[in-house]
Scaffold this active site. Structure first.
Site, PDB file in Angstrom:
ATOM      1  CE  LYS A   1     -11.266  -5.038   6.496  1.00  0.00           C
ATOM      2  NZ  LYS A   1     -11.268  -6.019   5.381  1.00  0.00           N
TER       3      LYS A   1
ATOM      4  CE  LYS B   1      -7.899  -5.328   8.046  1.00  0.00           C
ATOM      5  NZ  LYS B   1      -6.925  -4.724   7.143  1.00  0.00           N
TER       6      LYS B   1
ATOM      7  CD  GLU C   1      -2.270 -12.813   4.822  1.00  0.00           C
ATOM      8  OE1 GLU C   1      -1.083 -13.178   4.961  1.00  0.00           O
ATOM      9  OE2 GLU C   1      -2.594 -11.681   4.444  1.00  0.00           O
TER      10      GLU C   1
ATOM     11  CB  VAL D   1      -0.974  -0.009   1.191  1.00  0.00           C
ATOM     12  CG1 VAL D   1      -1.806   1.258   1.213  1.00  0.00           C
ATOM     13  CG2 VAL D   1      -1.879  -1.237   1.113  1.00  0.00           C
TER      14      VAL D   1
ATOM     15  N   GLY E   1      -2.696 -16.971  -3.527  1.00  0.00           N
ATOM     16  CA  GLY E   1      -2.386 -15.707  -2.863  1.00  0.00           C
ATOM     17  C   GLY E   1      -3.608 -14.940  -2.409  1.00  0.00           C
TER      18      GLY E   1
ATOM     19  N   GLY F   1     -11.208  -1.087   1.632  1.00  0.00           N
ATOM     20  CA  GLY F   1     -10.196  -0.679   0.647  1.00  0.00           C
ATOM     21  C   GLY F   1     -10.520   0.617  -0.043  1.00  0.00           C
TER      22      GLY F   1
ATOM     23  CB  ILE G   1     -15.595   0.969  -1.255  1.00  0.00           C
ATOM     24  CG1 ILE G   1     -15.326  -0.291  -2.063  1.00  0.00           C
ATOM     25  CG2 ILE G   1     -17.019   1.442  -1.444  1.00  0.00           C
ATOM     26  CD1 ILE G   1     -16.132  -1.498  -1.589  1.00  0.00           C
TER      27      ILE G   1
ATOM     28  CG  ASP H   1     -10.131  -8.329   7.874  1.00  0.00           C
ATOM     29  OD1 ASP H   1      -9.199  -7.524   7.985  1.00  0.00           O
ATOM     30  OD2 ASP H   1     -10.993  -8.264   6.971  1.00  0.00           O
TER      31      ASP H   1
ATOM     32  N   GLY I   1      -6.142  -4.526  -1.951  1.00  0.00           N
ATOM     33  CA  GLY I   1      -5.238  -4.396  -3.093  1.00  0.00           C
ATOM     34  C   GLY I   1      -4.478  -3.094  -3.043  1.00  0.00           C
TER      35      GLY I   1
END
Lengths: 438, 438
Positions: A202, A102, A187, A13, A184, A131, A133, A198, A308
């Site tokens: 969020k 996060k 993980e 990133v 990929g 991400g 959005i 996760d 991404g």
């Protein structure tokens, strides 16, 4: 007037962020006023895809967050520490902060936003959820004039990818997970994704923004997708549903609530049967979407790439730009923060216990194929005030019958009590699946 | 610090706006600082669904836009005049302006934004496009760090409702239109909607924001849905498409463009065959959606209610609140406007002529059922560099055959020339439909 960025972390990133900042042409002209001042990395020798002037790089992250020249610290190192401490130190040195972290925000928002408000700086978190959005800013600003009822999101790309492939291929969770890891998309240690952690981080963040109160992460109910089977997906499809990992935050004011009760919430992550014509049902693969419902707006949905390099960097740079714009339009010493960009709530919301949730349920039971089983099950549900929408005996394998039940809206505690009682029935050998239905 | 609103117009959206402002509980706390100061109406005697203190109402709209106490003028009377003049007079008196008036903004944005920038006031237009869906602010702010390539919208609810019902029921345009009028989904004079004029206003506004240049509305290509037939929808469905009225704005830099050419755009409204798995294909009924594509974000889509009292009022009040927040955080006399809220571009974009558009086409021809027709048609297309993806003779009715053609990407001018030539073929009796394909 130039705004100087101190970047912590130069991974995926971080590289995407630098690429945007170094190529402002055809983007908003304000980006020309933003310059990269320092980039903090773990090692100076690592080969990198992007060329940077060597004097920009440093391994001394503390020096960046205390550098008097830096206006905005962009934290992209991830993890809890040293990210949390560096953010707090940056705030203490009157830096504005942009973070995609996060995990830190979901756990330490109280101390971070308290410190930021005291210091008069912004902490911006658009990249922490969904991400690229834009969902944090619309929740804080455009949609905050509504009385929001519910925020429902598909906000973990890995699990959505796995469920989408299970749906398309009729495949089992473990097979698709292994393939996703090879490709990929997941993980090596998939726990944070597949167990819903996760998504829980969020939705805790979104809940706080939507409902104007803090959320204690440990109170967020969290159930992942490990137990979703190919046969559940197939039965759900027959019944007109797809199964998605939904993260939900909902204002929950029970009929018997004390007058003035307004900050009681449901906040939960669990696989959910979703009617096929629901706006979130066609969100597939690694895409994310967030559906926001309120009065008077009705329903609004935001859809796009939830992760991404490029999308997340877009969110990071938009936060930098928003701070730059706010500072540019303020006088030299702004009298106060823009209230739509600051985080102003300080109390904790009350989270409804899951047993008080009212929802529909899907359950799959394995029973001995003997007369009267359906009657016994139906009676047991009825004794616990669980009203059934359908109960179907699907087929027999070996000498067991598979019974699929869909309830009407019921109190979760009642439903669980009925199941506990059924587990002692001689005819019920197993209850492999229970899933909530939207 | 209270912000005083002067509201022009107290119809549907005006009533929704007042309802939100009068009931701030459970909305953003900043709304408590916003008060309704004057409401301008045409007649004081008309019965209204909402009670207002009688001294708030006036028929003197000029007095509102010149009232020294008013901070923000909210223009909800619609139409070109007196809306335009009142907006300009409000700006001249240093009022910030919020408007839902797409017709005025699409036609007079140059003088309005020039005046606003000169006066140092904001003109906010979230409600002018896509009702309650936050799309103006994300385009200006979060997404403006991207190099945007294309904005594609279903931004007229009436036509989307008509096309959805034609699709579902196999019905003809005129029948569905009549029913939509009876149900209140279409106006008695449906021209602005069904001929694409309303969508053209809106895409001109979105194009200007997305690509940082003004757009001359008269250059926007505009084709409505009157000529879409039930049989086109059925053939499209067989080919894997749905037909939607799309409004598109796209940066268009041809290979032979002069170096530095960056502001050449396609801006167009026309019915379009859309692959069924396209994100916009499942946007049905009166819903709106806007798909934004750029680098590095990829694709982001916003979906929701494009019109109606509540959603549009949500957008209006969010603009009021955004101005209030910006003023609150600025010093007493702000040094300059927030560059993400102001409209800063002053040049006009060059609009690509439609004959230079490169797109796929669908065409339906009626021909005499005689040997060699398909060969002649195929050869004619070939002579004009129009490469075909498929050509199918569907069935004969009376003594005519129906031929459905789908092209590869071709230059529109070439395609039109080929059709013009074919119209003179003795075997081709009519070309009832040509539609673009995404």
């Amino acid at each position: 007037m130039a705004f100087k960025i101190g970047l912590l972390g130069f991974g995926t990133v971080g590289s995407g962020t630098v690429q945007i900042l170094q190529n402002p042409t055809l983007r908003h002209p304000l980006l020309h006023d933003i310059t990269l001042h320092r980039v903090g990395v773990r090692s100076l020798d690592k080969p990198r895809p992007i060329e940077l002037a060597p004097d920009l790089l440093t391994t001394d992250l503390e020096a960046i967050v205390t550098d008097p020249e830096v206006d905005v610290v962009v934290e992209l190192i991830g993890g809890l520490e040293p990210a949390r401490s560096l953010i707090l130190k940056a705030i203490a040195h009157k830096k504005h902060v942009v973070t995609a972290n996060k995990a830190v925000i979901a756990r330490y928002s109280d101390e971070i936003f308290d410190a930021a408000n005291a210091a008069g700086v912004y902490v911006m978190i658009e990249a922490a959820v969904a991400g690229g959005i834009p969902v944090i800013q619309p929740l804080r600003q455009a949609l905050s004039v509504n009385r929001l009822h519910r925020v429902t999101g598909i906000i973990n790309g890995t699990t959505n990818y796995i469920l989408t492939r299970m749906q398309r291929e009729g495949a089992d969770f473990t097979d698709v997970l292994a393939d996703a890891q090879a490709l990929g998309y997941a993980e090596a240690d998939p726990t944070a994704d597949v167990d819903g952690l996760d998504a829980a981080d969020k939705i805790a963040i979104l809940a706080a923004l939507a409902f104007g109160g803090r959320v204690n992460l440990t109170e967020v109910y969290c159930e992942g997708i490990r137990n979703v089977t190919a046969s559940d997906i197939a039965y759900a499809e027959d019944l007109g549903f797809v199964i998605k990992l939904l993260a939900t935050a909902q204002r929950d004011i029970p009929d018997d609530a004390a007058p003035g009760t307004t900050d009681r919430l449901q906040v939960r992550v669990h696989p959910t049967l979703l009617p096929k014509d629901h706006p979130l049902a066609s969100v597939n693969d690694v895409f994310n979407a967030v559906l926001i419902e309120g009065d008077p707006i009705g329903q609004v949905m935001f859809f796009g790439p939830g992760a991404g390099m490029g999308p997340t960097a877009s969110a990071v740079v938009s936060d930098i730009q928003t701070i730059a714009a706010a500072l540019k339009s303020a006088a030299a010493a702004p009298t106060s923060l823009n209230p739509l960009m600051a985080c102003i709530h300080e109390h904790y919301c009350t989270i409804t216990p899951m047993e008080d949730l009212v929802t529909r349920f899907y359950a799959r039971l394995l029973s001995k194929d003997q007369p009267g089983v359906i009657g016994k099950i139906g009676t047991c549900f009825g004794n616990h005030d669980v009203s059934l929408e359908s109960i179907v005996q699907i087929d027999s394998h070996q000498d067991l019958a598979e019974i699929v039940v869909v309830t009407h809206n019921v109190r979760e505690g009642n439903f669980r009590q009925a199941l506990d009682e059924m587990r002692h029935f001689e005819a019920v050998s197993e209850i492999p699946s229970t899933l909530r239905v939207l």
